[in-house]
Design an enzyme around this catalytic site. Sequence first.
Site, PDB file in Angstrom:
ATOM      1  N   HIS A  61       9.182  11.737   7.323  1.00  0.00           N
ATOM      2  CA  HIS A  61       9.112  10.272   6.991  1.00  0.00           C
ATOM      3  C   HIS A  61       9.897   9.804   5.755  1.00  0.00           C
ATOM      4  O   HIS A  61      10.790   8.874   5.890  1.00  0.00           O
ATOM      5  CB  HIS A  61       7.882  10.081   6.718  1.00  0.00           C
ATOM      6  CG  HIS A  61       7.432   8.898   6.089  1.00  0.00           C
ATOM      7  ND1 HIS A  61       7.528   7.418   6.618  1.00  0.00           N
ATOM      8  CD2 HIS A  61       6.663   8.344   4.766  1.00  0.00           C
ATOM      9  CE1 HIS A  61       7.093   6.644   5.858  1.00  0.00           C
ATOM     10  NE2 HIS A  61       6.734   7.149   4.742  1.00  0.00           N
ATOM     11  N   HIS A  73       8.902   9.430  -2.968  1.00  0.00           N
ATOM     12  CA  HIS A  73       7.862   8.272  -2.881  1.00  0.00           C
ATOM     13  C   HIS A  73       6.549   8.505  -2.693  1.00  0.00           C
ATOM     14  O   HIS A  73       5.503   8.038  -3.146  1.00  0.00           O
ATOM     15  CB  HIS A  73       8.402   7.120  -2.063  1.00  0.00           C
ATOM     16  CG  HIS A  73       8.054   7.238  -0.680  1.00  0.00           C
ATOM     17  ND1 HIS A  73       8.820   7.855   0.153  1.00  0.00           N
ATOM     18  CD2 HIS A  73       6.913   6.937   0.077  1.00  0.00           C
ATOM     19  CE1 HIS A  73       8.383   7.748   1.498  1.00  0.00           C
ATOM     20  NE2 HIS A  73       6.959   6.975   1.218  1.00  0.00           N
ATOM     21  N   ASP A  74       6.386   9.980  -1.726  1.00  0.00           N
ATOM     22  CA  ASP A  74       4.939  10.275  -1.455  1.00  0.00           C
ATOM     23  C   ASP A  74       4.411  11.738  -2.415  1.00  0.00           C
ATOM     24  O   ASP A  74       3.314  12.093  -1.954  1.00  0.00           O
ATOM     25  CB  ASP A  74       4.644  10.320  -0.220  1.00  0.00           C
ATOM     26  CG  ASP A  74       4.331   9.291   0.719  1.00  0.00           C
ATOM     27  OD1 ASP A  74       4.010   8.295   0.252  1.00  0.00           O
ATOM     28  OD2 ASP A  74       4.852   9.122   2.018  1.00  0.00           O
ATOM     29  N   GLU A 116       1.546  11.149  -5.022  1.00  0.00           N
ATOM     30  CA  GLU A 116       0.266  10.707  -4.054  1.00  0.00           C
ATOM     31  C   GLU A 116      -0.426  11.654  -3.248  1.00  0.00           C
ATOM     32  O   GLU A 116      -1.640  11.958  -3.361  1.00  0.00           O
ATOM     33  CB  GLU A 116       0.453   9.444  -3.355  1.00  0.00           C
ATOM     34  CG  GLU A 116      -0.756   8.893  -2.731  1.00  0.00           C
ATOM     35  CD  GLU A 116      -0.710   7.959  -1.659  1.00  0.00           C
ATOM     36  OE1 GLU A 116      -1.878   7.582  -0.950  1.00  0.00           O
ATOM     37  OE2 GLU A 116       0.407   7.776  -0.979  1.00  0.00           O
ATOM     38  N   ASP A 117       0.149  12.532  -2.712  1.00  0.00           N
ATOM     39  CA  ASP A 117      -0.060  13.409  -1.529  1.00  0.00           C
ATOM     40  C   ASP A 117      -0.127  14.972  -2.271  1.00  0.00           C
ATOM     41  O   ASP A 117      -0.523  15.854  -1.433  1.00  0.00           O
ATOM     42  CB  ASP A 117       0.861  13.400  -0.526  1.00  0.00           C
ATOM     43  CG  ASP A 117       0.540  12.016   0.337  1.00  0.00           C
ATOM     44  OD1 ASP A 117      -0.188  11.335   0.091  1.00  0.00           O
ATOM     45  OD2 ASP A 117       1.333  11.751   1.111  1.00  0.00           O
ATOM     46  N   ASP A 149       9.647   1.654   3.586  1.00  0.00           N
ATOM     47  CA  ASP A 149       8.708   2.585   4.071  1.00  0.00           C
ATOM     48  C   ASP A 149       7.885   1.862   4.980  1.00  0.00           C
ATOM     49  O   ASP A 149       7.528   2.672   6.143  1.00  0.00           O
ATOM     50  CB  ASP A 149       7.783   2.904   2.600  1.00  0.00           C
ATOM     51  CG  ASP A 149       6.572   3.723   2.906  1.00  0.00           C
ATOM     52  OD1 ASP A 149       6.714   4.643   3.671  1.00  0.00           O
ATOM     53  OD2 ASP A 149       5.433   3.220   2.640  1.00  0.00           O
TER      54      ASP A 149
END
Length: 751
Positions: free
Chosen positions: A64, A89-90, A93-94, A156
């Site tokens: 992704h 970008h993730d 957060e993840d 995204d």
Amino acid sequence: MQDKKDEIISEEDLLIQQEFDALINDYLNTNHRKKVEIITKAFNFANAAHKGFKRRSGEPYIMHPLAVARIVVKEIGLGSTSICSALLHDVVEDTDYTVEDIENLFGPKIAQIVDGLTKISGGVFGDRASDQAENFRKLILTMSEDVRVIIIKIADRLHNMRTLGSMPPAKQYKIAGETQYIYAPLAHRLGLFRIKTELENLSFKYEHPEVYRELEEKLANDAENRKRFYEEFSKPIDEKFHDMGYKFKLKARIKTVYSIWRKMSTRNIPFEEVYDILALRVIFEPKAGSREQEQCWQLYSALTAIYKPHPERIRDWVSTPKANGYEALHVTVMGPSGRWVEVQIRSKRMDDIAERGVAAHWKYKTGETEESGLDKWLHEIKEILKNPEPNAIDFMETFKLNLFASEIFVFTPKGDIKTIALGATALDFAFLLHSDLGFHCIGAKVNHKLVPLSYKLSSGDQVEILTSKKQRPQPEWENYVSTAHAKSKIREWLKKENKSIAKKGKERIKEILENLNLEINNTNIVRLLNHYNIIDPQDLYLQTGKEVLNLNDIPKLFKPKNKNILTRYLKILGGQNEPDYKTEIDLKNQGQLMLVPAERVDRKKTFILTDDKRGYELASCCHPIPGDDVLGYVNDSEIVMIHKMQCPVAAKLKASQGGRIISAKWDMHKLLSFEEIIEVKGIDKKGIFVQILKVISESYNVNISKINIGTNDGIFLGRFHIFVHDTQDIENLKRDILKLPEIKSVSRIET
């Protein structure tokens, strides 16, 4: 067993490596400075951080971020900073990594963008979906700091929409609705036209899958005819432009399924009557020695020497570009076989900006001193954000006002040209020039004639604003303006004014209660709210300050009264406003109060709409009937409100209350009837009305509740209010009425 596992892992690694190689290849094909090393570092870091995680589709999660990075470089044209931010970008957060870790490894700029993206993530594809309207506010706040945040977020969202098929229907509706409501308008405003079009089309595909497939089939069936027409239409243009010595490309632009459906819906016409499915785009390389603008008009002259132009369908965005940077010359000409065709004339630079939007705009901005439309728009965002709406939904509505607005051009008394949104009023224009002019505006002169504040401006108007020092904004002014800038300024002023009035009102209530030896506490304020039928304490203070309430009621209200226990408990219970319980009075048990848990709706399952109408209501805003594409919204009482997919109210709910949206499916057996309206147009002929009635009442035994008919210069127009069981009844009726030779169109009027 271990060998098989290693084989799967190596296949996954191979797939990931191939996608990364494709990303690097995309980057090397750009004109950016070649910073392959930092991109590789970002990829290796993200790949390790996401190791072992899968997407819902089953593919490795890192695919992704890689896909988003490819969109950022290949389809938008951004450089290494944005590519690294997209890859990372993730991560925050993840995983357990922090923004500080990103800053230490990749520097402050990438960390700032990743931080911005993390703040607005909200777990759209997980179970952590927060209030999306509040998310939107964060998104806009972050965008004002670095516009690349929103561009990467749009990339995204584009990839998420391209892979939406793996999500359950309720999530598809929520995400598609949010995309249509927020992300497509933002892409449009940033000049990302191709992405905006794809986002709209994908949203439509998941909201109306059957209609989408049907229109896609019709487009495919007509492809051969369109190809033949395009070749015939473009050949003389190609020859003429070559003779003029231009290097150029001709491109056929096919209208999207969504655009076709929207035109069919707004004009109530069938697919066969959408005549502008095909358009021609001319992209030329300018010659040295003359300006691009002049060369656009030279090509226009050559084109209109071949085909006659439509006098009212010329759009000149070359002399005055759109606020989002778009430049082109559009003209509609009469082609072979009497078909109107739109032709768009652009230079290579104009086309690059049209395809890649804001990124390309800044690429070409070399040494410009004048502020562009995009720069002004970003400045306006910062102005709105100084005093944002307290309610996130209202803020989103205010902001959206100018996202999709078309523009007009008006002149000041000195002859300066100003761009303002289509539908803007004299008061909007006053606020555009200066806030003080807006606050003290009493009227305007348009083309030297006196007009009121609410007068709607047209392109070419010359506007002089009239002011008075005594003038102050009024609450009704919100209805006089249509631009986000003016609305936010008026609301900001009224909010300050109301705060002062409410303060005086609160003091007045406090004084009255103290005279009764009472405190201004929660219990007493609730009694006042109930008495005056007001919900918000601030509203109570405001209305008191404005002297619209009869305060003589207060001493009577607080006189001691004998109340039975049942009434008291009902009052207390009513004040709790507990959404998950309903109140029942058991009369057999001496009126004992019981709390009965309300049956909760399973958000994960498709809600079945049966004839007994149990557990659901049909929304009055859009009047859905069996056969319509619908979705459900679970309200506080656990009742499912059924809306049409295209309902504007549903659009807001999908964007702001996504967690309450569920999929819904009809399972009706023609037991219930629903009132619908069909509009019939045709040639007026003696007996035509009787023939239509015969088809409606005899062939289908359909009841008619109301008829409106009229004729004008030989044209018959009738509206029939009929009771039907479902959309199939309407389609059958339309088909059979169209069999009458005089009837030219039959359409359902959407309410």
